[in-house]
Design an enzyme around this catalytic site. Structure first.
Site, mmCIF file in Angstrom:
data_model
loop_
_atom_site.group_PDB
_atom_site.id
_atom_site.type_symbol
_atom_site.label_atom_id
_atom_site.label_comp_id
_atom_site.label_asym_id
_atom_site.label_seq_id
_atom_site.Cartn_x
_atom_site.Cartn_y
_atom_site.Cartn_z
ATOM 1 N N GLU A 1 -86.351 78.043 -17.892
ATOM 2 C CA GLU A 1 -85.829 77.878 -16.530
ATOM 3 C C GLU A 1 -85.154 76.528 -16.301
ATOM 4 O O GLU A 1 -84.161 76.442 -15.572
ATOM 5 C CB GLU A 1 -86.944 78.086 -15.498
ATOM 6 C CG GLU A 1 -87.284 79.553 -15.236
ATOM 7 C CD GLU A 1 -88.221 80.141 -16.264
ATOM 8 O OE1 GLU A 1 -88.687 79.397 -17.143
ATOM 9 O OE2 GLU A 1 -88.490 81.359 -16.204
ATOM 10 N N HIS B 1 -96.479 85.958 -8.955
ATOM 11 C CA HIS B 1 -95.215 86.701 -8.962
ATOM 12 C C HIS B 1 -94.848 87.194 -7.570
ATOM 13 O O HIS B 1 -94.225 88.229 -7.414
ATOM 14 C CB HIS B 1 -95.283 87.895 -9.928
ATOM 15 C CG HIS B 1 -95.047 87.519 -11.358
ATOM 16 N ND1 HIS B 1 -95.948 86.763 -12.071
ATOM 17 C CD2 HIS B 1 -94.019 87.777 -12.202
ATOM 18 C CE1 HIS B 1 -95.487 86.581 -13.293
ATOM 19 N NE2 HIS B 1 -94.316 87.179 -13.410
#
Lengths: 324, 343
Positions: A60, A129
């Site tokens: 990321e 999540h």
């Protein structure tokens, strides 16, 4: 007008801008061969080729870092961070690098990147999540933040983001992906920093963001039956934030509630509440109310998650207590 | 089974002056290299003086004493059109990339005439688009993935240029190092990763931070070329950079160059570095890059001592001029700042 889904609207914006501007490239995890974790970019690899639609490793920081570097050279990258929970891994690049580059270079550098991400609250994905943390970005000058709540805004705001000269965080709600709404076939954009009045009303102003706009519209129908007319405002971008429209509405209604998926402490609603307290406290007939998530991690158990989430019932209850 | 078949690991030692011509280095270029190294040294001496004795510069200033051969060696091999990304110890990179001393000094003074209009400071002096000196990150390691992005754009545009990114041994242990180099490796991007192993990350000895004795060897794990080079010899660094450029331009992707050098002073201008053994410092001072390179050029007759003195004199007056320029420059009005956040 034709109706398409929120996901299709995002897809159309990406595709149309890619056709128009060869400098637009997409990079992110599983966006090419897999077609995107939510299939938003399905088929893009075939249409635009591997040079413009790049699958990345699970990196990321490098996804955003590479987007920044490429943007310094004149490309217009759209980077994707698959879940908003993964955003903190790239936050260094967003907050220290992208956001500050223009300023600390004395205006020499521009960083025209869009970082798409989504939050999956409401899909039983557990605490890692599902998280929704847009307010974190409000403390970082130099980043714009867009939060579309409808297919129309999803397309129009993304086009504006892709043409903007600054880093833009574009935050999607995955619960909205399949929601349909009217989207014109002709070219249009939605400006940043312009609060949308979704419904007019005289009794209470409800500011709603992202997924909560739909919940608030549903709540307003229930409230209407009970004689309460809610004015619903969707800021659509929280940086820049059009607080003026909210202030004007509060002057009319004398009441304000803010509906958001943030944790209550330090959420976007806290900033809006503070601004209203500064600008319109004399017009308020009752305290400011926030309908937000509790200050706990998001529970997995679907039943508990539903209890955790702000929803139309909680909005109705809060507004009724406000407008007695 | 052949492991790491894509990569090579190369060692480049100090280059004797008789080999300079075979590397294509003629007198003019060599004198430029010496001149730049002296300029960096004298510039840093002036910064130290302005900071410690005269209090005219404040904030952090990470000086480049002892590492001059790295910046100059790399820049002597790059084309002016090639790009660089610098870091928090970047005065030397900026000077070697031909950014005028005046602009750098003005930035250190926080003046509107500085490279960043006084909004960057010492750790960002190397931001100068005119010289293709793209950016300088003060977050250790973070320039690495950004450089990969620059490389991605160069490849996308089918450019012949390369980008070199400078960072220290400390940065080699960040996640950004791993993510950024891996990305450049899989996409075969024209990036040169220049690790200035100056033996210390603030006070952390590299031996205590890296379990092997080589950062360059990590290249093999990414399937890219690695070069360990004598970082106190500008010609050795030049040679290593030429190798990396050739690899990049022929589509072979990135190279990781570890330049073995030494931070002659503390981490910042304020740090007396008492944590270093005296013998170690003395040992490295004997390997001073400027003294040794100057000796090579004078003994081989490429430059006379008189010429060196002349160069020094010219640089000293250039630096005095830079200080004067910086002192006389104005500070950006505060109300201008808001306009610089968004484009």
């Amino acid at each position: 007008m034709r109706e398409i889904t929120y996901a299709e609207a995002i897809r159309e914006a990406l595709r149309e801008e890619m056709i128009k501007d060869p400098n637009v490239i997409l990079i992110g995890e599983d966006i090419a061969a897999y077609g995107g974790a939510f299939k938003v970019t399905d088929g893009f690899l075939k249409e635009f080729g591997p040079e413009r639609v790049r699958d990345t490793p699970i990196s990321e920081a490098a996804i955003v870092g590479a987007a920044i570097g490429a943007s310094l050279m004149g490309l217009r990258p759209v980077a994707e961070i698959m879940y908003m929970d993964f955003l903190p891994i790239s936050l260094e690049q967003i907050c220290n690098q992208a956001a500050k580059m223009r300023f600390m270079s004395g205006g020499q550098l521009t960083v025209p990147i869009v970082i798409r991400t989504q939050y999956s609250l409401g899909r039983a994905h557990g605490a890692q999540h599902s998280q929704y943390i847009p307010s974190w970005l409000l403390q970082v000058a130099g980043v714009k933040v867009a939060l579309p709540s409808t297919p129309y805004d999803a397309k129009g705001l993304l086009k504006t983001a892709m043409r903007d000269g600054n880093p833009v965080m574009y935050i999607e709600s995955s619960l909205l992906y399949r929601v349909k709404g009217p989207v014109p076939e002709d070219e249009y954009t939605v400006p940043f920093g312009k609060t949308d009045v979704k419904r007019e009303g005289s009794h209470v102003t409800v500011v709603a963001i992202s997924r909560m706009v739909r919940e608030t519209i549903a709540a307003a129908e229930i409230l209407k039956e009970q004689g309460i007319e809610a004015e619903i405002l969707d800021p659509r971008t929280i940086q820049p934030l059009d607080i003026e429209t909210v202030v004007n509405s509060v002057k009319k209604t004398g009441h304000i509630a803010i509906a958001e998926d943030d944790s209550k402490t330090g959420g976007v609603g806290a900033e809006i509440a503070a601004s209203i307290a500064e600008r319109a406290i004399d017009y308020l007939d009752a305290p400011i109310v926030r309908i937000a998530a509790p200050d706990i991690p998001i529970p997995f158990s679907p039943t508990l998650e539903q209890e955790y989430m702000p929803n139309k019932e909680k909005i109705v209850e809060a507004v009724k207590s406000l407008v007695k | 089974m052949v492991l790491y078949k894509m990569s090579t690991l190369m060692e480049i030692q100090s280059v004797p002056s008789k080999d300079y011509a075979s590397l294509g280095l003629q007198k003019e270029r060599l004198v430029w290299m010496l001149k730049k190294m002296v300029e960096i040294r004298l510039f840093e001496e002036k910064v130290e003086e302005l900071y410690l004795m005269r209090g005219l510069i404040t904030g952090p200033a990470h000086l480049y004493f002892g590492e001059e051969a790295v910046a100059v060696g790399v820049m002597s091999a790059l084309d002016p059109n090639d790009y660089i990304i610098s870091g928090h110890r970047g005065h030397g990179h900026a000077l070697a990339k031909q950014i005028p001393a005046r602009l750098i000094m003005a930035e250190l003074f926080g003046k509107s005439t500085g490279t960043c209009k006084g909004l960057g400071g010492s750790m960002h002096v190397g931001i100068c688009l005119e010289k293709n000196s793209l950016f300088a990150s003060a977050i250790v390691g973070s320039g690495i993935p950004i450089a990969s992005g620059v490389g991605l754009a160069l490849k996308h545009k089918k450019s012949d240029c390369v980008v070199a990114v400078f960072f220290g041994d400390g940065a080699a242990n960040t996640g950004a190092f791993h993510e950024g180099i891996n990305l450049a490796a899989i996409w075969k991007l024209p990036v040169i990763f220049v690790c200035e192993n100056n033996k210390y990350a603030i006070g952390m000895k590299v031996e205590n931070a890296v379990a092997t004795n080589s950062i360059a060897a990590r290249a093999t794990a990414y399937g890219i070329h690695g070069i360990s080079v004598e970082g106190n010899d500008p010609v050795a660094v030049h040679k290593a950079t030429k190798e990396a450029i050739e690899t990049a331009r022929s589509g072979g992707g990135p190279t990781l160059i570890e330049c073995r050098t030494y931070r002659q002073k503390g981490h910042g201008v304020y740090d007396k570095a008492p944590y270093r053994p005296k013998e170690e410092v003395e040992e490295w001072l004997k390997k001073d890059p400027i003294v040794n390179f100057e000796k090579k050029l004078t003994t081989s007759g490429m430059v006379s001592e008189k010429e060196v003195e002349k160069i020094r004199g010219e640089i000293l007056s250039e630096i005095e001029d830079a200080v004067k320029f910086a002192q006389e420059s104005s500070i950006l009005p505060f109300q201008e700042l808001e306009k610089l956040v968004y484009s």
